[in-house]
Design an enzyme around this catalytic site. Sequence first.
Site, PDB file in Angstrom:
ATOM      1  NE  ARG A 126     -24.538  39.368  -1.588  1.00 21.07           N
ATOM      2  CZ  ARG A 126     -25.575  40.186  -1.610  1.00 21.07           C
ATOM      3  NH1 ARG A 126     -25.647  41.208  -0.778  1.00 21.07           N
ATOM      4  NH2 ARG A 126     -26.547  39.976  -2.457  1.00 21.07           N
ATOM      5  CE  LYS A 148      -9.379  22.836   3.016  1.00 18.05           C
ATOM      6  NZ  LYS A 148      -9.034  21.406   2.931  1.00 18.05           N
ATOM      7  CD  GLU A 190      -6.139  15.030  11.941  1.00 17.85           C
ATOM      8  OE1 GLU A 190      -5.260  15.426  11.158  1.00 17.85           O
ATOM      9  OE2 GLU A 190      -7.163  14.421  11.561  1.00 17.85           O
ATOM     10  CE  LYS A 232      -5.394  23.644   8.656  1.00 20.00           C
ATOM     11  NZ  LYS A 232      -6.675  23.052   8.904  1.00 20.00           N
ATOM     12  CD  GLU A 242      -6.772  21.121   0.176  1.00 24.10           C
ATOM     13  OE1 GLU A 242      -7.842  21.590   0.555  1.00 24.10           O
ATOM     14  OE2 GLU A 242      -6.418  19.963   0.387  1.00 24.10           O
ATOM     15  NE  ARG A 246      -5.898  24.406   4.053  1.00 21.63           N
ATOM     16  CZ  ARG A 246      -6.687  25.349   4.530  1.00 21.63           C
ATOM     17  NH1 ARG A 246      -6.617  26.569   4.059  1.00 21.63           N
ATOM     18  NH2 ARG A 246      -7.569  25.101   5.479  1.00 21.63           N
ATOM     19  CG  ASN A 250      -5.810  14.698   2.081  1.00 21.14           C
ATOM     20  OD1 ASN A 250      -6.712  14.824   2.894  1.00 21.14           O
ATOM     21  ND2 ASN A 250      -5.961  14.044   0.935  1.00 21.14           N
ATOM     22  CG  HIS A 253      -6.742  13.116   6.156  1.00 23.17           C
ATOM     23  ND1 HIS A 253      -5.616  13.069   6.945  1.00 23.17           N
ATOM     24  CD2 HIS A 253      -7.647  13.861   6.845  1.00 23.17           C
ATOM     25  CE1 HIS A 253      -5.829  13.765   8.050  1.00 23.17           C
ATOM     26  NE2 HIS A 253      -7.056  14.253   8.015  1.00 23.17           N
ATOM     27  CG  HIS A 257     -11.408  11.308   4.059  1.00 19.51           C
ATOM     28  ND1 HIS A 257     -10.749  12.324   3.405  1.00 19.51           N
ATOM     29  CD2 HIS A 257     -11.760  11.814   5.265  1.00 19.51           C
ATOM     30  CE1 HIS A 257     -10.704  13.396   4.189  1.00 19.51           C
ATOM     31  NE2 HIS A 257     -11.298  13.103   5.319  1.00 19.51           N
ATOM     32  CG  HIS A 270     -11.390  12.475  10.748  1.00 20.35           C
ATOM     33  ND1 HIS A 270     -11.477  12.140   9.410  1.00 20.35           N
ATOM     34  CD2 HIS A 270     -10.432  13.429  10.842  1.00 20.35           C
ATOM     35  CE1 HIS A 270     -10.607  12.870   8.741  1.00 20.35           C
ATOM     36  NE2 HIS A 270      -9.959  13.656   9.588  1.00 20.35           N
TER      37      HIS A 270
HETATM   38  N1  LIG Z   1     -12.151  23.013   8.646  1.00 20.37           N
HETATM   39  C1  LIG Z   1     -11.117  22.219   8.658  1.00 20.37           C
HETATM   40  O1  LIG Z   1     -10.017  22.573   8.209  1.00 20.37           O
HETATM   41  C2  LIG Z   1     -11.261  20.861   9.261  1.00 20.37           C
HETATM   42  C3  LIG Z   1     -10.119  20.075   9.483  1.00 20.37           C
HETATM   43  C4  LIG Z   1     -10.278  18.838  10.098  1.00 20.37           C
HETATM   44  C5  LIG Z   1     -11.550  18.403  10.457  1.00 20.37           C
HETATM   45  N2  LIG Z   1     -12.630  19.171  10.210  1.00 20.37           N
HETATM   46  C6  LIG Z   1     -13.988  18.739  10.597  1.00 20.37           C
HETATM   47  O2  LIG Z   1     -14.017  18.617  12.008  1.00 20.37           O
HETATM   48  C7  LIG Z   1     -15.044  17.712  12.374  1.00 20.37           C
HETATM   49  C8  LIG Z   1     -14.535  16.820  13.479  1.00 20.37           C
HETATM   50  O3  LIG Z   1     -14.182  17.621  14.572  1.00 20.37           O
HETATM   51  P1  LIG Z   1     -13.988  17.038  16.044  1.00 20.37           P
HETATM   52  O4  LIG Z   1     -13.156  15.817  15.988  1.00 20.37           O
HETATM   53  O5  LIG Z   1     -13.578  18.169  16.891  1.00 20.37           O
HETATM   54  O6  LIG Z   1     -15.442  16.499  16.386  1.00 20.37           O
HETATM   55  P2  LIG Z   1     -16.729  17.131  17.112  1.00 20.37           P
HETATM   56  O7  LIG Z   1     -16.842  18.571  16.880  1.00 20.37           O
HETATM   57  O8  LIG Z   1     -17.869  16.264  16.735  1.00 20.37           O
HETATM   58  O9  LIG Z   1     -16.383  16.873  18.656  1.00 20.37           O
HETATM   59  C9  LIG Z   1     -16.202  15.547  19.109  1.00 20.37           C
HETATM   60  C10 LIG Z   1     -17.066  15.251  20.344  1.00 20.37           C
HETATM   61  O10 LIG Z   1     -16.501  15.868  21.488  1.00 20.37           O
HETATM   62  C11 LIG Z   1     -17.495  16.620  22.189  1.00 20.37           C
HETATM   63  N3  LIG Z   1     -16.753  17.723  22.809  1.00 20.37           N
HETATM   64  C12 LIG Z   1     -16.171  18.774  22.186  1.00 20.37           C
HETATM   65  N4  LIG Z   1     -15.414  19.460  23.044  1.00 20.37           N
HETATM   66  C13 LIG Z   1     -15.539  18.862  24.245  1.00 20.37           C
HETATM   67  C14 LIG Z   1     -14.990  19.115  25.527  1.00 20.37           C
HETATM   68  N5  LIG Z   1     -14.084  20.083  25.727  1.00 20.37           N
HETATM   69  N6  LIG Z   1     -15.342  18.297  26.537  1.00 20.37           N
HETATM   70  C15 LIG Z   1     -16.204  17.267  26.330  1.00 20.37           C
HETATM   71  N7  LIG Z   1     -16.730  16.957  25.137  1.00 20.37           N
HETATM   72  C16 LIG Z   1     -16.409  17.749  24.123  1.00 20.37           C
HETATM   73  C17 LIG Z   1     -18.495  16.994  21.130  1.00 20.37           C
HETATM   74  O11 LIG Z   1     -19.750  17.240  21.705  1.00 20.37           O
HETATM   75  C18 LIG Z   1     -18.500  15.742  20.269  1.00 20.37           C
HETATM   76  O12 LIG Z   1     -19.328  14.771  20.847  1.00 20.37           O
HETATM   77  C19 LIG Z   1     -15.443  16.972  11.113  1.00 20.37           C
HETATM   78  O13 LIG Z   1     -16.699  17.431  10.705  1.00 20.37           O
HETATM   79  C20 LIG Z   1     -14.384  17.380  10.099  1.00 20.37           C
HETATM   80  O14 LIG Z   1     -14.872  17.409   8.784  1.00 20.37           O
HETATM   81  C21 LIG Z   1     -12.509  20.393   9.642  1.00 20.37           C
END
Ligand SMILES: NC(=O)c1ccc[n+]([C@@H]2O[C@H](COP(=O)([O-])OP(=O)(O)OC[C@H]3O[C@@H](n4cnc5c(N)ncnc54)[C@H](O)[C@@H]3O)[C@@H](O)[C@H]2O)c1
Length: 375
Positions: A126, A148, A190, A232, A242, A246, A250, A253, A257, A270
């Site tokens: 939990r 999130k 971003e 942020k 949100e 917040r 977006n 986005h 998306h 993305h």
């Molecule tokens: N929680 C939130 O508020 C929030 C906000 C925006 C996005 N997201 C989520 O984040 C995700 C995307 O995140 P992302 O863009 O970081 O992608 P990711 O986590 O897939 O990382 C991108 C790539 O980079 C590689 N990588 C990571 N760090 C590295 C490093 N230092 N050196 C070499 N390679 C490295 C990973 O293995 C992967 O192949 C999506 O699932 C999205 O929904 C969440």
Amino acid sequence: MKNPTPEPLYVTTPTARYPVLVAPDALHMLPDLLAEHALHGKLWLICDSNVAAPYGTPLMQQLQAAGWQIEAYSVPSGEASKNAEQYGQLCTWLIANGVERGDVVLALGGGVVGDLAGFVAASVLRGIAFVQLPTTLLAMVDASIGGKTGINHPLGKNLIGAFHQPRLVLADTRLLRSLPPRELAAGWAEVIKHGVIYDAGLFALLEQHATELTQLEEPRTSSIIRQAAAVKVAVVSQDEHERGLRMILNYGHTLGHALEAATGYGTLLHGEAVAIGMHAAAGIAVTLGLFTPAERTRQQALLHTYGLPTAFPTTTDPQAVVALTLRDKKVQQRRVRWILPTTIGAVTIRADVPAELVQAVVAEPDALHPSRSEA
Ligand SMILES: NC(=O)c1ccc[n+]([C@@H]2O[C@H](COP(=O)([O-])OP(=O)(O)OC[C@H]3O[C@@H](n4cnc5c(N)ncnc54)[C@H](O)[C@@H]3O)[C@@H](O)[C@H]2O)c1
């Protein structure tokens, strides 16, 4: 001379208060910070497979040397890991190895591992404490902050999850050096977004210091990433769940998306889809007389400087993309709530954008007839 460690930013919500530290050597401070925040339990390191060897193993050794008990699990890199099966495997690993309420999950990776490990921490027993150790630029300025967490469902992205705030966010900007160039550019999208929606000064610094920043030169890089993370931090501190403000995060986005879904996930990163979405949203804003063509051109030039696209792929079907915008999580009573810029540094939310206008912008982004004269 060594640069002094910058002051942490603080997320402060009705349910939590925690520091976000951005610095070139932030990971070295983890043992001290864990102790300072009374995180004394066993550590469960959940790591992206691409960062396990270069960063996960040394981190584990450092923590063991400082007296911590630690176990590690490497999650296959990529969005496909953010699913119910991987989530179940992580829960099994924790439970089978005797996780306790006072233990701490450490999430080392990009947004994928942050969201997944965060959701595991939110739900196992939990809810136990977790710490975000973002390794991508996108995760440092966005995903690791704000609580999130979640996984994808076969019917859509991020549909299952929980709000669960981390206890600490440590962004070590040194780690960005190994990030593939396209992933880095996607993260800059971003950062630029944060400038457009909230911080005109950040936008101007991104213009002024582009060469240093795209080469990840320090101390400028960590200072700018900190400033982008501060946007942020400020937004989620004012609106944790949100309900209003917040939503401005977006920006870009809604179409982004839709475009990711229309082109098939993985075709565009993305951040690339968000950059195209930002240019299109700015086009809508110009047509509505909210934003000037000059401001839109300024935004487009900055996106290009950081290696981002602004044009829809030639194969895009405008009607299909517009139909997909209705699946956006921010849709209420079938009305899309558009985040539109009113100047560099501020946005407004509009639910009265005609679908025909969106379709026209997607079909011909640069054939607009602005109704507000150049400033
Ligand atoms: N929680 C939130 O508020 C929030 C906000 C925006 C996005 N997201 C989520 O984040 C995700 C995307 O995140 P992302 O863009 O970081 O992608 P990711 O986590 O897939 O990382 C991108 C790539 O980079 C590689 N990588 C990571 N760090 C590295 C490093 N230092 N050196 C070499 N390679 C490295 C990973 O293995 C992967 O192949 C999506 O699932 C999205 O929904 C969440």
